[in-house]
Motif scaffolding. Sequence first.
Motif, PDB file in Angstrom:
ATOM      1  N   LEU A  68      -2.486  13.542   6.536  1.00  0.00           N
ATOM      2  CA  LEU A  68      -1.374  12.743   7.051  1.00  0.00           C
ATOM      3  C   LEU A  68      -1.648  11.249   6.888  1.00  0.00           C
ATOM      4  CD1 LEU A  68      -0.451  14.657  10.341  1.00  0.00           C
ATOM      5  CD2 LEU A  68       0.489  14.956   8.042  1.00  0.00           C
ATOM      6  N   ALA A  69      -2.904  10.836   7.046  1.00  0.00           N
ATOM      7  CA  ALA A  69      -3.252   9.424   6.923  1.00  0.00           C
ATOM      8  C   ALA A  69      -3.250   8.955   5.474  1.00  0.00           C
ATOM      9  CB  ALA A  69      -4.626   9.164   7.539  1.00  0.00           C
ATOM     10  N   ASP A  70      -3.493   9.859   4.541  1.00  0.00           N
ATOM     11  CA  ASP A  70      -3.684   9.476   3.151  1.00  0.00           C
ATOM     12  C   ASP A  70      -2.413   9.563   2.314  1.00  0.00           C
ATOM     13  OD1 ASP A  70      -5.624   8.638   1.130  1.00  0.00           O
ATOM     14  OD2 ASP A  70      -5.230  10.577   0.200  1.00  0.00           O
ATOM     15  N   SER A  71      -1.501  10.451   2.679  1.00  0.00           N
ATOM     16  CA  SER A  71      -0.326  10.714   1.844  1.00  0.00           C
ATOM     17  C   SER A  71       0.968  10.461   2.603  1.00  0.00           C
ATOM     18  CB  SER A  71      -0.344  12.170   1.350  1.00  0.00           C
ATOM     19  OG  SER A  71       0.895  12.503   0.753  1.00  0.00           O
ATOM     20  N   PRO A  72       1.744   9.450   2.213  1.00  0.00           N
ATOM     21  CA  PRO A  72       3.032   9.246   2.873  1.00  0.00           C
ATOM     22  C   PRO A  72       3.992  10.417   2.673  1.00  0.00           C
ATOM     23  CG  PRO A  72       2.791   7.773   0.987  1.00  0.00           C
ATOM     24  CD  PRO A  72       1.458   8.410   1.215  1.00  0.00           C
ATOM     25  N   VAL A  73       3.972  11.026   1.512  1.00  0.00           N
ATOM     26  CA  VAL A  73       4.832  12.186   1.291  1.00  0.00           C
ATOM     27  C   VAL A  73       4.393  13.347   2.166  1.00  0.00           C
ATOM     28  CG1 VAL A  73       5.449  13.954  -0.414  1.00  0.00           C
ATOM     29  CG2 VAL A  73       5.648  11.544  -1.001  1.00  0.00           C
ATOM     30  N   GLY A  74       3.077  13.509   2.324  1.00  0.00           N
ATOM     31  CA  GLY A  74       2.582  14.556   3.212  1.00  0.00           C
ATOM     32  C   GLY A  74       3.008  14.322   4.646  1.00  0.00           C
ATOM     33  N   GLN A  75       2.912  13.063   5.109  1.00  0.00           N
ATOM     34  CA  GLN A  75       3.347  12.742   6.469  1.00  0.00           C
ATOM     35  C   GLN A  75       4.839  12.976   6.626  1.00  0.00           C
ATOM     36  OE1 GLN A  75       1.730  10.953   9.738  1.00  0.00           O
ATOM     37  NE2 GLN A  75       3.333  12.497   9.847  1.00  0.00           N
ATOM     38  N   ASP A 134       0.830  -1.210   0.000  1.00  0.00           N
ATOM     39  CA  ASP A 134       0.000   0.000   0.000  1.00  0.00           C
ATOM     40  C   ASP A 134       0.863   1.258   0.000  1.00  0.00           C
ATOM     41  OD1 ASP A 134      -2.719   1.414   0.591  1.00  0.00           O
ATOM     42  OD2 ASP A 134      -1.380   2.116   2.178  1.00  0.00           O
ATOM     43  N   LEU A 135       1.920   1.262   0.810  1.00  0.00           N
ATOM     44  CA  LEU A 135       2.842   2.399   0.834  1.00  0.00           C
ATOM     45  C   LEU A 135       3.438   2.628  -0.542  1.00  0.00           C
ATOM     46  CD1 LEU A 135       4.650   4.555   2.156  1.00  0.00           C
ATOM     47  CD2 LEU A 135       6.158   2.697   2.913  1.00  0.00           C
ATOM     48  N   GLY A 136       3.895   1.557  -1.188  1.00  0.00           N
ATOM     49  CA  GLY A 136       4.486   1.693  -2.514  1.00  0.00           C
ATOM     50  C   GLY A 136       3.512   2.270  -3.522  1.00  0.00           C
ATOM     51  N   LYS A 137       2.265   1.824  -3.471  1.00  0.00           N
ATOM     52  CA  LYS A 137       1.257   2.340  -4.404  1.00  0.00           C
ATOM     53  C   LYS A 137       0.979   3.824  -4.165  1.00  0.00           C
ATOM     54  CE  LYS A 137      -1.190  -2.050  -5.114  1.00  0.00           C
ATOM     55  NZ  LYS A 137      -2.455  -2.803  -4.853  1.00  0.00           N
ATOM     56  N   ARG A 138       0.899   4.204  -2.908  1.00  0.00           N
ATOM     57  CA  ARG A 138       0.625   5.606  -2.593  1.00  0.00           C
ATOM     58  C   ARG A 138       1.794   6.495  -3.010  1.00  0.00           C
ATOM     59  NH1 ARG A 138      -3.749   6.388   1.062  1.00  0.00           N
ATOM     60  NH2 ARG A 138      -4.640   4.387   1.732  1.00  0.00           N
ATOM     61  N   LEU A 139       3.009   6.021  -2.787  1.00  0.00           N
ATOM     62  CA  LEU A 139       4.177   6.793  -3.235  1.00  0.00           C
ATOM     63  C   LEU A 139       4.172   6.946  -4.749  1.00  0.00           C
ATOM     64  CD1 LEU A 139       6.940   5.305  -0.904  1.00  0.00           C
ATOM     65  CD2 LEU A 139       6.084   7.659  -0.862  1.00  0.00           C
ATOM     66  N   ALA A 140       3.815   5.886  -5.460  1.00  0.00           N
ATOM     67  CA  ALA A 140       3.804   5.937  -6.927  1.00  0.00           C
ATOM     68  C   ALA A 140       2.754   6.910  -7.452  1.00  0.00           C
ATOM     69  CB  ALA A 140       3.551   4.541  -7.488  1.00  0.00           C
ATOM     70  N   LEU A 141       1.693   7.119  -6.683  1.00  0.00           N
ATOM     71  CA  LEU A 141       0.605   8.000  -7.120  1.00  0.00           C
ATOM     72  C   LEU A 141       0.705   9.409  -6.535  1.00  0.00           C
ATOM     73  CD1 LEU A 141      -2.385   5.488  -6.852  1.00  0.00           C
ATOM     74  CD2 LEU A 141      -1.377   6.424  -8.957  1.00  0.00           C
ATOM     75  N   THR A 142       1.863   9.760  -5.991  1.00  0.00           N
ATOM     76  CA  THR A 142       2.023  11.079  -5.377  1.00  0.00           C
ATOM     77  C   THR A 142       1.685  12.193  -6.365  1.00  0.00           C
ATOM     78  OG1 THR A 142       3.751  10.292  -3.876  1.00  0.00           O
ATOM     79  CG2 THR A 142       3.658  12.669  -4.290  1.00  0.00           C
ATOM     80  N   TYR A 189      13.899  18.624  -2.551  1.00  0.00           N
ATOM     81  CA  TYR A 189      14.340  17.695  -1.519  1.00  0.00           C
ATOM     82  C   TYR A 189      13.300  16.610  -1.285  1.00  0.00           C
ATOM     83  CZ  TYR A 189      16.014  15.762   2.880  1.00  0.00           C
ATOM     84  OH  TYR A 189      16.443  14.897   3.860  1.00  0.00           O
ATOM     85  N   MET A 190      12.030  16.965  -1.272  1.00  0.00           N
ATOM     86  CA  MET A 190      11.000  15.952  -1.058  1.00  0.00           C
ATOM     87  C   MET A 190      10.964  14.946  -2.204  1.00  0.00           C
ATOM     88  SD  MET A 190       9.805  15.974   1.870  1.00  0.00           S
ATOM     89  CE  MET A 190       8.741  14.581   1.515  1.00  0.00           C
ATOM     90  N   LYS A 191      11.298  15.379  -3.413  1.00  0.00           N
ATOM     91  CA  LYS A 191      11.356  14.420  -4.527  1.00  0.00           C
ATOM     92  C   LYS A 191      12.521  13.450  -4.350  1.00  0.00           C
ATOM     93  CE  LYS A 191       8.760  16.773  -8.135  1.00  0.00           C
ATOM     94  NZ  LYS A 191       8.736  17.262  -9.540  1.00  0.00           N
ATOM     95  N   LYS A 192      13.616  13.919  -3.760  1.00  0.00           N
ATOM     96  CA  LYS A 192      14.737  13.022  -3.468  1.00  0.00           C
ATOM     97  C   LYS A 192      14.347  12.012  -2.390  1.00  0.00           C
ATOM     98  CE  LYS A 192      18.410  16.305  -4.702  1.00  0.00           C
ATOM     99  NZ  LYS A 192      19.527  17.133  -4.176  1.00  0.00           N
ATOM    100  N   ILE A 193      13.662  12.485  -1.355  1.00  0.00           N
ATOM    101  CA  ILE A 193      13.173  11.590  -0.308  1.00  0.00           C
ATOM    102  C   ILE A 193      12.230  10.548  -0.903  1.00  0.00           C
ATOM    103  CG2 ILE A 193      11.675  11.465   1.731  1.00  0.00           C
ATOM    104  CD1 ILE A 193      14.400  12.448   2.480  1.00  0.00           C
ATOM    105  N   HIS A 194      11.327  11.007  -1.734  1.00  0.00           N
ATOM    106  CA  HIS A 194      10.343  10.136  -2.381  1.00  0.00           C
ATOM    107  C   HIS A 194      11.029   9.048  -3.206  1.00  0.00           C
ATOM    108  CE1 HIS A 194       7.849   9.246  -6.001  1.00  0.00           C
ATOM    109  NE2 HIS A 194       6.878   9.131  -5.107  1.00  0.00           N
ATOM    110  N   ASP A 195      12.014   9.438  -4.009  1.00  0.00           N
ATOM    111  CA  ASP A 195      12.714   8.474  -4.857  1.00  0.00           C
ATOM    112  C   ASP A 195      13.466   7.453  -4.004  1.00  0.00           C
ATOM    113  OD1 ASP A 195      13.910   7.654  -7.570  1.00  0.00           O
ATOM    114  OD2 ASP A 195      15.703   8.097  -6.387  1.00  0.00           O
ATOM    115  N   TYR A 196      14.117   7.917  -2.941  1.00  0.00           N
ATOM    116  CA  TYR A 196      14.867   7.006  -2.079  1.00  0.00           C
ATOM    117  C   TYR A 196      13.925   6.048  -1.358  1.00  0.00           C
ATOM    118  CZ  TYR A 196      18.335   5.325   1.226  1.00  0.00           C
ATOM    119  OH  TYR A 196      19.165   4.517   1.951  1.00  0.00           O
TER     120      TYR A 196
END
Length: 378
Positions: free
Chosen positions: A251-258, A18-26, A45-52
């Motif tokens: 925060l619950a819906d978006s891992p990048v947001g959290q 689920d985490l992977g899917k949510r990250l892919a749909l950021t 910077y957040m795009k670097k975090i996201h990619d890592y």
Amino acid sequence: MSEIVPFAIEASHAELEDLGKRLALTRWPDKETPEDWSQGIPLEYMKKIHDYWMNNYNWGARQSRLNRWPGFKTVLDGLGIHFLHIRSRHEDALPLILTHGWPGSIVEFQKVIKPLTDPEAHGGSARDAFHLICPTLPGFGFSDKPTAPGWNIERIATAWNELMLRLGYKRYVAQGGDWGSMVTAAIGTQNLGNCIGLHMNMPMARPDPDTMENLSELEQEAMAAMKFYKNYDSGYSQQQSTRPQTLGYGLADSPVGQAAWILEKFYQWMDCQGHPENILTRDELLDNVMMYWLPNAGTSSARIYWESFGNIDFNTIELPVGCSIFPKEIFKISKRWAKKRFPNLIYFNALEKGGHFAAFEQPELFVEEIRTCFRTLR
């Protein structure tokens, strides 16, 4: 009395998928307009975090690292509390309860556990040994989430004393920073007869009006830091102390947001010379984020502000107190301000480096501060 059961941090395959899917749909916001962090955490910077996070972060390996310490759960005042309990090989070691804050977790203490429990292997002597208890605050990490109002700082402090007694420690010391500092102070205020001393790396005391005409350099820095916090850095606390539920949907819906909600504070509050990865690794930063994402604790952790932010107790604490003031701390106090609230001030030190997440940022300094503070109480 509730039983104490072993507990290991674990994420299911479904949760990681689920985490992977949510990250892919950021869906990304547009870029900030200034070329700095003044509007918040930068898009690049957040795009670097996201990619890592998507492609390099290995939760399985990181989970194993976190689970190398004995973990447990027990019910305190009706709520399941997760905690680490690491006994020193020295039976007469001093029991120490370490409490984290927001947006931290027990991840902060990973680097200080061995030096505190096995000091002889880390530059100390047997007399410096501690039995360590590291609980997770209610609504944070893998502790249970309160389902009704009332879990304020005072209630947590009472629960922590019960935890120490349940573990067989009738005499102990307590330490904390951020909300952990508030809980530790509340343990001192309640003074139920078991805690014999406190140490805080964000001790809270009001500025002394009698000092306003001749402020020391540290006091001037403290006043400036309070002004900066009020004007530029307190938006998160206003939201979490008034409308945590509204914030929680994002925060619950978006891992990048959290992640962004948390990592911006690590940048702002660490002594990191302009970038969080100057002081912590990307893996360490994401380990802490995962303590919020996996258990869906963004909303429930924010509620500690709703419960207690406007009701901080500044009553005098009679127990022995030690204070370590790190230069990039959000709120700082001087020794003479400290003595007004802590008349039995047994230790005070203003350090030259370090920030809000002291054990995480400067573990060697943190360990030495704890050892030195509590030596007189053994």
